[in-house]
Design an enzyme around this catalytic site. Structure first.
Site, short mmCIF file in Angstrom:
data_model
loop_
_atom_site.label_atom_id
_atom_site.label_comp_id
_atom_site.label_asym_id
_atom_site.label_seq_id
_atom_site.Cartn_x
_atom_site.Cartn_y
_atom_site.Cartn_z
N ARG A 42 0.80 -1.22 0.00
CA ARG A 42 0.00 0.00 0.00
C ARG A 42 0.84 1.27 0.00
NH1 ARG A 42 -2.28 -0.02 6.26
NH2 ARG A 42 -0.25 0.09 7.27
N LEU A 45 5.57 5.19 -1.99
CA LEU A 45 6.95 5.66 -1.88
C LEU A 45 7.92 4.49 -1.79
CD1 LEU A 45 9.10 7.83 -1.56
CD2 LEU A 45 8.59 7.87 0.91
N LYS A 132 5.48 -14.55 18.51
CA LYS A 132 4.51 -13.95 19.44
C LYS A 132 3.11 -14.54 19.32
CE LYS A 132 7.29 -9.80 19.68
NZ LYS A 132 8.43 -10.48 19.03
N TYR A 140 -1.07 -8.07 19.28
CA TYR A 140 -0.39 -8.42 18.04
C TYR A 140 -0.25 -9.94 17.90
CZ TYR A 140 3.50 -9.37 14.88
OH TYR A 140 4.29 -9.89 13.90
N ARG A 256 8.06 -3.70 27.91
CA ARG A 256 6.87 -2.97 27.49
C ARG A 256 5.64 -3.81 27.77
NH1 ARG A 256 8.26 -2.18 21.34
NH2 ARG A 256 8.87 -4.34 21.69
#
Length: 325
Positions: A42, A45, A132, A140, A256
């Site tokens: 998507r 650039l 994960k 996630y 985290r």
């Protein structure tokens, strides 16, 4: 690695402008004898930069599209033989604050890839997972586990008239855009202390070339519905810091939200239907497998769990340094 299956075929890669996609394209152009590669992503650039990087190779077909758009995927997959599904939202901490976006891309987007591949008559699909996704503790990981289940169960869909799908799951990729290596190098160049999440932390590690080899080999080995896990080494985060910046100061910053001290690729529950096969483990699905499909050897022992802290393969700081140079 066998390239014969890919000769004169077309491969589509979702999320193709990432580190893995770039390396896969590079290797595929040089080694697989493909007629064309569809670069589906998507970000215009990044596509423009990648187009210049590959010298505008005529075998590359550039498609701007999001995996959230099923119709766009279906058009892009017209005439495609193989699909590598690499597109995903991947930041652990960002996922916790943007849950719907991660579900929309990682789960619904993955179902769109499956639907489009089946409708277009794609021969084989390999979806990329993450450590994960095993016993996930963050959104996630949970979203990628859902995606894994979608791909391994899609082979049983009565509407699927021949498309075979599987999943490959591996750990952190050395040299990828999201790894700690670039950060450590930048900080070390400025003489700053390196942030260590926890000095006890361990991780599975694989190089980009190893990951590409594993994906290509999985296309050849797959029958459908498998979850392939490579047998790869672990490393200690402190050893990574020492490899990148010998003698640099370090400081702990704490884990985290949603982060694990050690990663896992096969849980004890999944190990009950997992077999060792050469350089990999093969996790078989809970449904759709007959006794004839079961391997005759390689069954894992009761209580087996494939975790980064109990792994029997390790990289030292010197090993890591040699890989990075």
């Amino acid at each position: 690695m066998s390239a014969s299956e890919f000769t004169d075929s077309t491969v589509l890669i979702t999320g193709a402008t990432g580190s893995l996609g770039k390396k896969f394209i590079e290797r595929a152009l040089n080694e697989l004898g493909l007629s064309s590669i569809v670069v589906y992503s998507r970000d215009e650039l990044k596509q423009s930069e990648l187009r210049e990087h590959f010298g505008r190779d005529p075998r590359l077909r550039w498609v701007i599209g999001d995996i959230r758009d099923r119709d766009r995927l279906l058009k892009a997959m017209h005439g495609v033989d193989f699909v590598v599904h690499a597109a995903a939202l991947k930041q652990v901490d960002t996922a916790e604050m943007n849950a719907y976006e991660y579900i929309h891309t990682n789960v619904i987007g993955s179902q769109n890839v499956i639907d489009a591949a089946v409708a277009a008559g794609v021969r084989k699909v390999v979806a990329l997972s993450t450590d994960k996704a095993s016993s996930p503790v963050n959104l996630y990981g949970a979203s990628k586990l859902c995606a894994d289940k979608l791909f391994t169960s899609a082979n049983l869909d009565p509407r699927n008239c021949g498309t075979r799908l599987c999943v490959v799951r591996y750990g952190n990729v050395l040299g990828s855009r999201g790894s700690a290596v670039p950060l450590f190098r930048r900080l070390a160049a400025k003489g700053k202390s390196l942030p260590i999440t926890d000095k006890r932390m361990t991780r599975f590690w694989i190089t980009l070339d190893q990951a590409v080899d594993f994906i290509i080999d999985s296309f050849t080995l797959m029958k459908g519905s498998e979850l392939f896990v490579p047998r790869i080494p672990s490393m200690r985060v402190l050893d990574l810091a020492e490899a990148v910046a010998p003698g640099a100061l370090t400081h702990e910053v704490g884990m985290r939200p949603g982060e694990k001290l050690h990663e896992e690729m096969i849980s004890t529950a999944d190990a009950a239907r997992t077999y060792q096969h050469g350089d990999r483990y093969i996790v078989l699905p809970q449904r759709g497998v007959t006794d004839e499909d079961l391997p005759t050897s390689g069954r894992l022992p009761d209580g087996f769990c494939y975790r980064s802290d109990t792994n029997n393969q390790w990289l030292s700081a010197e090993d890591i340094r040699n890989i990075l140079t």
